[in-house]
Each structure stands twice: as structure tokens, then as C-alpha cells.
Scaffold this motif. Structure first.
Motif, PDB file in Angstrom:
ATOM      1  N   ALA A 171     -15.711  27.796  19.653  1.00  0.00           N
ATOM      2  CA  ALA A 171     -16.701  27.655  18.577  1.00  0.00           C
ATOM      3  C   ALA A 171     -15.997  27.409  17.246  1.00  0.00           C
ATOM      4  O   ALA A 171     -16.498  26.672  16.390  1.00  0.00           O
ATOM      5  N   ALA A 173     -13.047  25.859  16.994  1.00  0.00           N
ATOM      6  CA  ALA A 173     -12.589  24.465  17.086  1.00  0.00           C
ATOM      7  C   ALA A 173     -13.753  23.508  16.844  1.00  0.00           C
ATOM      8  O   ALA A 173     -13.629  22.529  16.102  1.00  0.00           O
ATOM      9  N   ALA A 174     -14.894  23.790  17.477  1.00  0.00           N
ATOM     10  CA  ALA A 174     -16.064  22.910  17.336  1.00  0.00           C
ATOM     11  C   ALA A 174     -16.496  22.812  15.883  1.00  0.00           C
ATOM     12  O   ALA A 174     -16.805  21.727  15.377  1.00  0.00           O
ATOM     13  N   GLU A 175     -16.501  23.943  15.200  1.00  0.00           N
ATOM     14  CA  GLU A 175     -16.936  23.959  13.803  1.00  0.00           C
ATOM     15  C   GLU A 175     -15.944  23.188  12.920  1.00  0.00           C
ATOM     16  O   GLU A 175     -16.348  22.415  12.047  1.00  0.00           O
ATOM     17  N   GLU A 177     -14.046  20.753  13.828  1.00  0.00           N
ATOM     18  CA  GLU A 177     -14.135  19.332  14.157  1.00  0.00           C
ATOM     19  C   GLU A 177     -15.434  18.721  13.617  1.00  0.00           C
ATOM     20  O   GLU A 177     -15.442  17.592  13.117  1.00  0.00           O
ATOM     21  N   TYR A 178     -16.522  19.488  13.710  1.00  0.00           N
ATOM     22  CA  TYR A 178     -17.812  19.011  13.194  1.00  0.00           C
ATOM     23  C   TYR A 178     -17.739  18.812  11.687  1.00  0.00           C
ATOM     24  O   TYR A 178     -18.120  17.774  11.143  1.00  0.00           O
ATOM     25  N   ARG A 181     -15.653  15.748  10.685  1.00  0.00           N
ATOM     26  CA  ARG A 181     -16.440  14.529  10.840  1.00  0.00           C
ATOM     27  C   ARG A 181     -17.449  14.354   9.701  1.00  0.00           C
ATOM     28  O   ARG A 181     -17.578  13.274   9.129  1.00  0.00           O
ATOM     29  N   MET A 182     -18.173  15.437   9.397  1.00  0.00           N
ATOM     30  CA  MET A 182     -19.234  15.355   8.393  1.00  0.00           C
ATOM     31  C   MET A 182     -18.649  15.098   7.013  1.00  0.00           C
ATOM     32  O   MET A 182     -19.338  14.615   6.116  1.00  0.00           O
ATOM     33  N   GLY A 184     -16.083  13.103   6.524  1.00  0.00           N
ATOM     34  CA  GLY A 184     -15.487  11.771   6.447  1.00  0.00           C
ATOM     35  C   GLY A 184     -14.295  11.486   7.329  1.00  0.00           C
ATOM     36  O   GLY A 184     -13.788  10.361   7.337  1.00  0.00           O
ATOM     37  N   ALA A 185     -13.810  12.475   8.098  1.00  0.00           N
ATOM     38  CA  ALA A 185     -12.663  12.213   8.973  1.00  0.00           C
ATOM     39  C   ALA A 185     -13.053  11.281  10.110  1.00  0.00           C
ATOM     40  O   ALA A 185     -14.179  11.321  10.598  1.00  0.00           O
ATOM     41  N   THR A 192      -7.146  20.563  18.669  1.00  0.00           N
ATOM     42  CA  THR A 192      -7.176  21.731  17.806  1.00  0.00           C
ATOM     43  C   THR A 192      -6.672  22.978  18.535  1.00  0.00           C
ATOM     44  O   THR A 192      -7.107  23.282  19.643  1.00  0.00           O
TER      45      THR A 192
END
Lengths: 362, 362
Positions: A171, A173-175, A177-178, A181-182, A184-185, A192
Motif C-alpha cells: 500500500a 508502494a502503491a501510494e 507510485e500513484y 503519476r498524478m 507528472g512522472a 519500489t
């Protein structure tokens, strides 16, 4: 091309292709002579290649190959050099290729695609000639890398609000990564690492379903890709209250990390930077648990030269961007790593990672 | 080893190492003789390698190398074969390596690490001997791949609730990736493609900040890694109401995709499956815009053999898992691709992707 010891180059390592042409697709070969440069790719990339190569403005022409791009490229190079040789007797029929990124089977395939009289002599293995150019970032690249590192800092600051006992490492890692992305990556620069409790003793502990413990270290090692450039940072935080022994080891790793950061300066060898960290840990009998090198170059790829490792004689130069990431790992118990990105300058190092390094208790 | 034409193998391609040993780290070399197998890695992986190799239960021993893992491995192999040769005159001093995954520079480095009398003759380039084994999935692997494909379906179903005009393509990618992580994926199997409006004409259009249009196609091509195995699927949906012409092209791509899926069966050539899709598009004058091959094998890696492309003579065999993904792209206008994963059986194909394929209007 002026500094290159061969009259032509066939470049197939994709980060090198991107660096020289601007093209970011997954299939490409770049052919360069002293007179012209041509990018070969396939029909999936007709529009993208034209746009990206034009935006880079380096005068590279694009050709859509029906077969393998690198075979089309070597045939084009053979024809180009053949024409030059016909006009100018001093032209040497040689094409350099990067022996460190070219497989044995690829070279065989290229040879088979050449006229028999060129098959034996045209292709010449060279060291990686483009990657070393990439080690020295110019001002535009440094600006992008500062942004990438700053995005890493933002993500770390955000994730501190999420961490709590019981939620799975994935969770976290997911956060990360999210949010990357949001903000601009294009993606993450590597898988991760989220390693909690006893798993923090795994230097490369990718996130698992393991729930975060009530009490223990949590190591997060992550990076983003922003405008084509990678960031890389590590912080180790503590859930609950650390023991005196745990805190002492953390302080030793931090002192080692800061010592190596302070050693960064153009002209210093990579081995000296490594030793600046390692000697601090040696003084407190922890060097045996520092089982990896101190750092590495970073840029278009997450791992580039130079290697910041014991006895490395290579000297730092202005424009290099490296990581400084010593760690100490007690298998079955716990581990700690702290990592910043540092840009080498004439007089020292510009630390690109700004997140706090004093031990955070959550 | 019984079927292998050399007495020993040095395996450095990481997916092959994982397949044979269970080890998932980023630095490894696997040395195999007819009598023993040994995995070489570095000190970062001491704990992880021991655990993973033990869990795989294939009797591989782990050795932590202080220098490069592959150099330690070739030296171990040379010593092993030397001992065997001393005891048994028929032992051939040969170590096969995969020419398609080994660079020219690596082979040079291995040669330099060998005693001079072995330098010229020990190392023997071979084709990839392990990857073809990986093409044929056993029941355990198929079970994992069904789960990976099912997770892809879940994500597609979820993302339909998120899509709306104005949000950036990257928000779609971020949401797919976040949900994948939260539902147990180790990560994505490749960079998520989200290509909307005119960008749908880019077969490999990675997600950008472009906002989704009020009206137009949206192609999403994505996959997860679940328990080490990749999924891969593509759906193209429509925002708003498609024109008759747009709908006709969609129906043609769908018919081509279904035709290729129906052609899948053990014993059929890959070229025949490709032709089953291509001929449908040729009949409606769309084949010129189908600019890539029909599909590829998938497993531990997102791209494995076999290649489902024109004129490929390789025959499908039970246990292969392939993608079927024809597409049509009008540069500057729009594009459509539809992709399922299909497991080859003796009598046909088991479609692993279950998401609807009739055109969805949002």
C-alpha cells in the motif's frame, strides 16, 4: 563524432539512442557517420519518431525499416562508407559498436546482413562511447534532475502522512507510485523498495503484502522518471520508539552518509568517496554489515557510471550526478539505508535530495 | 540438462535464472553441470537468495560472490569440469552460454578470468536454451497466468467507472497502477499505454498529460505482474457517440481479433494465426493500417516467443500463452487495438482475458 576513434558508429543501446536523437521508442538503431545521422525504427513509431527527433533538433533523419532496425542501420552505414571510400581513398571501412551492450548473436546477425567482402572487417567492437558522455549532465539536464529529485521529496513528505502499523508494504508502494503519476512522472525509475521490520535487513526488499509492524524500521527506496530522467532516494524511518542500540546504528549510518556527501568534489576519486562512508562505519565496527557500494551515477538510466565503490580510481567531474547511499544490515534483525542524489561541482556537491535525514519516529 | 548439447551451462539472463532457480534478485548467474547447480549473487541478496532458492526446492546451492557473479560462476564451472575431466577422460571441457543474451564484452571478461589453457575453447555460444522451455507453461504456471489475466479484467472493469472527458491520460494510468498494486500485483508488466483521441493512432502511445476528449477513441493497453508472471490486455473504448465510419473500423478490428483467436490450436503455425487476423482486414482494405504483428508469447517476461507474425513457420504447442492483438491506425486521426491473452490447448485456445469486446461507449 570528432572525438570518436572510428569513422562511423552503430548505436543500439536505447538510452544512448534517446540521448543522441530524442527518440524514446522501444525499437531503434542510430547510425552515425561524420556527415550524417539516421534513426531506424519500425512502423509503430512513424509519427512518434518524426515528432521526437524534430523536437530534439539535432538534424537526425528518420527511416522506417521493414525488417530489424539494426540490420537496416548497418546496411545503410556500409553503403554510406562505401560511397565515401569511392570518393576519398583515405576513408576507413569501419563501424564501431558498443561491445558492452551488443550481444554475440546480434553481431552475427549484422555480419550476415553485410556483403561478404565487408563481413569480416567492417564491425569493430568499442567500449561504450556514448554512456560516458551521459555521465556529464549539462545545465538543462541538471534542471530536470533537480525537478525529479524534488518530486521524490514531495512523495516522501506525503507518504509520512500514510504510514501506520498494519497497512501492507504494497500500500505504501502503491501510494508512492500513484502520487508520482498524478504529479507528472512517466513512471518509477525502478521497482519500489518498501522493507519493514525484519525485512529492512534486505537491502533490496521489494514491497510485499507484509503489514507494517507496530515497532521497527521501515526503509523506502524509490525514484521517479520525470521528463526522461531518473530520481533515486532512500529514507529509513521508525514506527514506534527505537531502542538506544537501534538509534546508535541509525546515527552511524547517517554520519557515514554525511561524510561521503561532504567528500564529493570534482577531482576526488570515487574510491575516496566510498571510503569516506566506509571508514566511519569501520570505526564503530559496522563496516562488515555495509555489504554494498556507496553509490552510482544516475540520469536517463537509474544505474549509470561512475561507480562509487571501494578502490575505484575514476575521478568525479563537474556535472556528474551520483547517489550516496550507505547502509547497514543485520540479517534476521533490521537494516538502515539513507540515500541522497548529489550533483558534482568544482568546489563540492549540490545535494539534490532535500528530505530530512534525522531519524523520524512515527 | 539431459537434452542440452553441452556438458555445462552458464545462465545469466535473469528471467531464465528465475525460472530455473526461483531467485528474483537483480544480480545473478546460474552455473549448471550434469551433477550440480549453483547460483551466484552478491551480499545484498544473502537472505533473499537462500529463502527463494529453498522455496523453489530444485536443489540449487547459493554462493555469495565478492566480485562479479558471472565471473565467479564461470570459474566454478571451469573447476568442476576440470575435476570431472581428471576422473573421466570422456568429459568435454565446454560451457554453453546464451549468445542472444550475452554481450561481446561479457564474453571477453569471462575469457580473461579463465586459466590461459581454457581461454579459447571453454566458452561455446549457443542459442537461448532456457527461453524455449519457458514458452510451455505447466499447470501451476497457467493457474498463475489465469489469475494475472483476471486481475487485468478487474482493473478494466474498475477503470470504466473513472473515465471521463477532461481528466489526463496519466490519471487513468495512475489509477490502473494503484489498483493493480492494491490488489496484489508486484507491479506493471510494461509502461501503461493510454492513448486518447488523435493519440490513439500511436500504437505505443504512453500516457501523457493530454486530457481525455469529449468525443473519440481511448486505447488502454496494460498488464500486471502477479506472482512473477505478466498479463497483457488492450481495450479501445469510445467517449461519446462514434460515427458510422469509426464503428465500422472497430467492428473490422474486432472481427480480425476474433478470427485469430479462433485460429489458435496446437499444431497451427504462428503465421497462420497472424494471417487469420490480417486477411479479415485485407478484405476490407484496412491491412495497410495494421502495421505490427498479431501477437507474442507472454510469461515471466512480457515479450517471449513465439512471435505471432506473418510467415512465421513455428507451430503452436499446448501450454504456450500468447497475445492476439491486431490494430488499425490512421495517423493524425484515430486508432483501435483489441487484445486478449490466449493459452494454447490441443483442441483450440483458452481465452484468459474475459473483458467484453463489443464497443463500449462512455
Amino acid at each position: 563524432m570528432a572525438a570518436i576513434p572510428v569513422p562511423a558508429l552503430l548505436i543500439t543501446n536505447l538510452p544512448d539512442v534517446r540521448y543522441l536523437s530524442g527518440f524514446t521508442g522501444s525499437n531503434a538503431a542510430l547510425a552515425i557517420t561524420r556527415r550524417a545521422a539516421r534513426l531506424f525504427t519500425d512502423g509503430r513509431y512513424t509519427t512518434q519518431a518524426a515528432e521526437e527527433v524534430k523536437a530534439a533538433g539535432l538534424g537526425v533523419k528518420v527511416e522506417i525499416a521493414s525488417g530489424p532496425a539494426s540490420v537496416a542501420a548497418i546496411q545503410w552505414l556500409a553503403a554510406q562508407l562505401g560511397e565515401q571510400a569511392a570518393a576519398d581513398k583515405t576513408t576507413i571501412l569501419q563501424v564501431g559498436f558498443d561491445a558492452t551492450h551488443t550481444t554475440v548473436a546480434e553481431v552475427d546477425r549484422w555480419r550476415e546482413a553485410l556483403p561478404s567482402k565487408l563481413r569480416r572487417k567492417l564491425l569493430t567492437p568499442t567500449a561504450s562511447l556514448v554512456e560516458p558522455l551521459r555521465h556529464l549532465k549539462d545545465e538543462d539536464e541538471l534542471a530536470v534532475m533537480r525537478q525529479a529529485a524534488a518530486l521524490g521529496d514531495e512523495l516522501f513528505s506525503h507518504i509520512l502522512t500514510i504510514i501506520q502499523p498494519g497497512i501492507p508494504e504494497t500500500a505504501i508502494a502503491a501510494e508512492l507510485e500513484y502520487q508520482a503519476r498524478m504529479r507528472g512522472a512517466e513512471g518509477m525509475s525502478f521497482e519500489t523498495i518498501v522493507a519493514s521490520g525484519v525485512r529492512s535487513a534486505l537491502p533490496h526488499g521489494r514491497a510485499t503484502q507484509t503489514p507494517l509492524p507496530r515497532r521497527g524500521f521501515l526503509t523506502m527506496d524509490f525514484g521517479v522518471i520525470l521528463n526522461g530522467y531518473c530520481s533515486d532516494m532512500t529514507r529509513t524511518v521508525y514506527l514506534g520508539k527505537p531502542s538506544i542500540a537501534e538509534r546508535n546504528v541509525y546515527e552511524a549510518v547517517l554520519a557515514a552518509q554525511e561524510s561521503a556527501v561532504a567528500a564529493v568534489r570534482a577531482g576526488v576519486t570515487c574510491g575516496e568517496v566510498d571510503e569516506a562512508a566506509r571508514s566511519i562505519l569501520r570505526d564503530v565496527q559496522l563496516a562488515d554489515w555495509f555489504t554494498h557500494s556507496t553509490g552510482h551515477g544516475v540520469g536517463i538510466e537509474i544505474h549509470e557510471g561512475p561507480r562509487i565503490a571501494a578502490n575505484q580510481a575514476e575521478k568525479l567531474a563537474p556535472g556528474m550526478v551520483i547517489t550516496i547511499e550507505p547502509g547497514v544490515y543485520f540479517p534476521g534483525d533490521f537494516g538502515i539505508r539513507i540515500e541522497d542524489m548529489v550533483a558534482v561541482t568544482r568546489t563540492g556537491g549540490e545535494v539534490l535530495t532535500h528530505s530530512p535525514k534525522a531519524l523520524i519516529e512515527l
